[in-house]
Design a protein around this motif. Structure first.
Motif, mmCIF file in Angstrom:
data_model
loop_
_atom_site.group_PDB
_atom_site.id
_atom_site.type_symbol
_atom_site.label_atom_id
_atom_site.label_comp_id
_atom_site.label_asym_id
_atom_site.label_seq_id
_atom_site.Cartn_x
_atom_site.Cartn_y
_atom_site.Cartn_z
ATOM 1 N N UNK A 75 0.861 -1.181 0.000
ATOM 2 C CA UNK A 75 0.000 0.000 0.000
ATOM 3 C C UNK A 75 0.901 1.236 0.000
ATOM 4 N N UNK A 76 0.319 2.400 0.066
ATOM 5 C CA UNK A 76 1.090 3.640 -0.076
ATOM 6 C C UNK A 76 1.795 4.094 1.198
ATOM 7 N N UNK A 77 1.561 3.431 2.322
ATOM 8 C CA UNK A 77 2.146 3.858 3.593
ATOM 9 C C UNK A 77 3.601 3.458 3.659
ATOM 10 N N UNK A 78 4.449 4.361 4.095
ATOM 11 C CA UNK A 78 5.885 4.114 4.181
ATOM 12 C C UNK A 78 6.618 4.786 3.038
ATOM 13 N N UNK A 79 7.933 4.815 3.145
ATOM 14 C CA UNK A 79 8.742 5.442 2.098
ATOM 15 C C UNK A 79 8.812 4.523 0.884
ATOM 16 N N UNK A 80 9.196 5.084 -0.231
ATOM 17 C CA UNK A 80 9.358 4.284 -1.448
ATOM 18 C C UNK A 80 10.356 3.147 -1.226
ATOM 19 N N UNK A 81 11.469 3.461 -0.580
ATOM 20 C CA UNK A 81 12.512 2.461 -0.347
ATOM 21 C C UNK A 81 12.004 1.347 0.570
ATOM 22 N N UNK A 82 11.305 1.726 1.631
ATOM 23 C CA UNK A 82 10.770 0.744 2.567
ATOM 24 C C UNK A 82 9.776 -0.177 1.857
ATOM 25 N N UNK A 83 8.870 0.391 1.061
ATOM 26 C CA UNK A 83 7.868 -0.405 0.370
ATOM 27 C C UNK A 83 8.486 -1.293 -0.704
ATOM 28 N N UNK A 84 9.533 -0.827 -1.343
ATOM 29 C CA UNK A 84 10.233 -1.660 -2.323
ATOM 30 C C UNK A 84 10.819 -2.892 -1.626
ATOM 31 N N UNK A 85 11.437 -2.681 -0.475
ATOM 32 C CA UNK A 85 12.018 -3.795 0.283
ATOM 33 C C UNK A 85 10.922 -4.721 0.822
ATOM 34 N N UNK A 86 9.825 -4.150 1.315
ATOM 35 C CA UNK A 86 8.728 -4.955 1.844
ATOM 36 C C UNK A 86 8.081 -5.792 0.736
ATOM 37 N N UNK A 87 7.907 -5.210 -0.429
ATOM 38 C CA UNK A 87 7.360 -5.963 -1.564
ATOM 39 C C UNK A 87 8.243 -7.140 -1.933
ATOM 40 N N UNK A 88 9.560 -6.948 -1.871
ATOM 41 C CA UNK A 88 10.496 -8.030 -2.169
ATOM 42 C C UNK A 88 10.420 -9.122 -1.101
ATOM 43 N N UNK A 89 10.305 -8.719 0.167
ATOM 44 C CA UNK A 89 10.162 -9.704 1.246
ATOM 45 C C UNK A 89 8.884 -10.509 1.074
ATOM 46 N N UNK A 90 7.816 -9.870 0.658
ATOM 47 C CA UNK A 90 6.549 -10.564 0.426
ATOM 48 C C UNK A 90 6.693 -11.570 -0.709
ATOM 49 N N UNK A 91 7.311 -11.151 -1.797
ATOM 50 C CA UNK A 91 7.503 -12.062 -2.934
ATOM 51 C C UNK A 91 8.376 -13.253 -2.538
ATOM 52 N N UNK A 92 9.426 -12.996 -1.763
ATOM 53 C CA UNK A 92 10.303 -14.085 -1.320
ATOM 54 C C UNK A 92 9.574 -15.042 -0.371
ATOM 55 N N UNK A 93 8.722 -14.514 0.498
ATOM 56 C CA UNK A 93 7.955 -15.367 1.413
ATOM 57 C C UNK A 93 7.021 -16.283 0.629
ATOM 58 N N UNK A 94 6.392 -15.751 -0.410
ATOM 59 C CA UNK A 94 5.512 -16.564 -1.252
ATOM 60 C C UNK A 94 6.328 -17.623 -1.987
ATOM 61 N N UNK A 95 7.475 -17.232 -2.516
ATOM 62 C CA UNK A 95 8.341 -18.196 -3.201
ATOM 63 C C UNK A 95 8.711 -19.331 -2.264
ATOM 64 N N UNK A 96 9.138 -19.012 -1.045
ATOM 65 C CA UNK A 96 9.512 -20.046 -0.078
ATOM 66 C C UNK A 96 8.336 -20.974 0.221
ATOM 67 N N UNK A 97 7.142 -20.415 0.318
ATOM 68 C CA UNK A 97 5.953 -21.229 0.579
ATOM 69 C C UNK A 97 5.636 -22.144 -0.597
#
Length: 161
Positions: free
Chosen positions: A96-118
């Motif tokens: 979502x739009x909350x947080x800085x661009x850099x933070x959200x970019x990193x969070x999106x990557x963590x989400x994608x990696x968590x799904x990949x691991x699952x």
């Protein structure tokens, strides 16, 4: 004076010619609309199964897979292991739009990696899965509401042969 004007015109022409229009169209074989991924009938035998690929949603500021999303992961993994057994899979993390661009970019990557691991835990080959983050730049909803924000906190799937 003529040299300055000519140089200015030449510089402008170079700048304008270098600014091509970005092609934002997405082919139907690799698009993800709303809550489901899609494939094309000329690539895969059972397109109806590919159309049932679902997004994985996340809680605010989290990247762990929620209990209610475990079934979605299992269902998607079954499709990836059967109907799309030879497909390459891209998991795209979004925020979502909350947080800085850099933070959200990193969070999106963590989400994608968590799904990949699952998915890997469900038997999908890790070699077939790549991850990507869009951070907050790819919203499906732009209203300023909690339910809209919840729709943007997701991982989407693109599959290709």
């Amino acid at each position: 004076m003529k040299k300055i004007i000519f140089a200015s015109i030449a510089a402008f022409a170079v700048i304008v010619s270098g600014c091509a229009t970005k092609n934002t169209s997405v082919s139907s074989s690799s698009s993800v609309d709303g809550s489901k991924g899609s494939g094309s009938s000329d690539q895969f035998e059972n397109v109806s199964s590919l159309n049932s690929i679902q997004n994985v949603y996340f809680d605010f500021d989290k990247f762990n897979i929620r209990k209610d999303m475990q079934g979605v992961i299992a269902d998607n993994a079954a499709i990836f292991n059967k109907e799309a057994a030879n497909a390459a899979i891209v998991v795209e993390g979004n925020c979502d739009e909350w947080g800085t661009d850099e933070y959200n970019q990193a969070l999106g990557l963590k989400r994608a990696k968590a799904v990949k691991e699952s998915l890997v835990a469900q038997g999908v080959s890790a070699d077939r899965i790549s991850v990507k983050s869009y951070g907050e730049t790819n919203p499906v909803c732009t209203e300023r509401t909690k339910s809209c924000d919840a729709q943007n906190r997701r991982a989407e799937f693109k599959i290709t042969k």
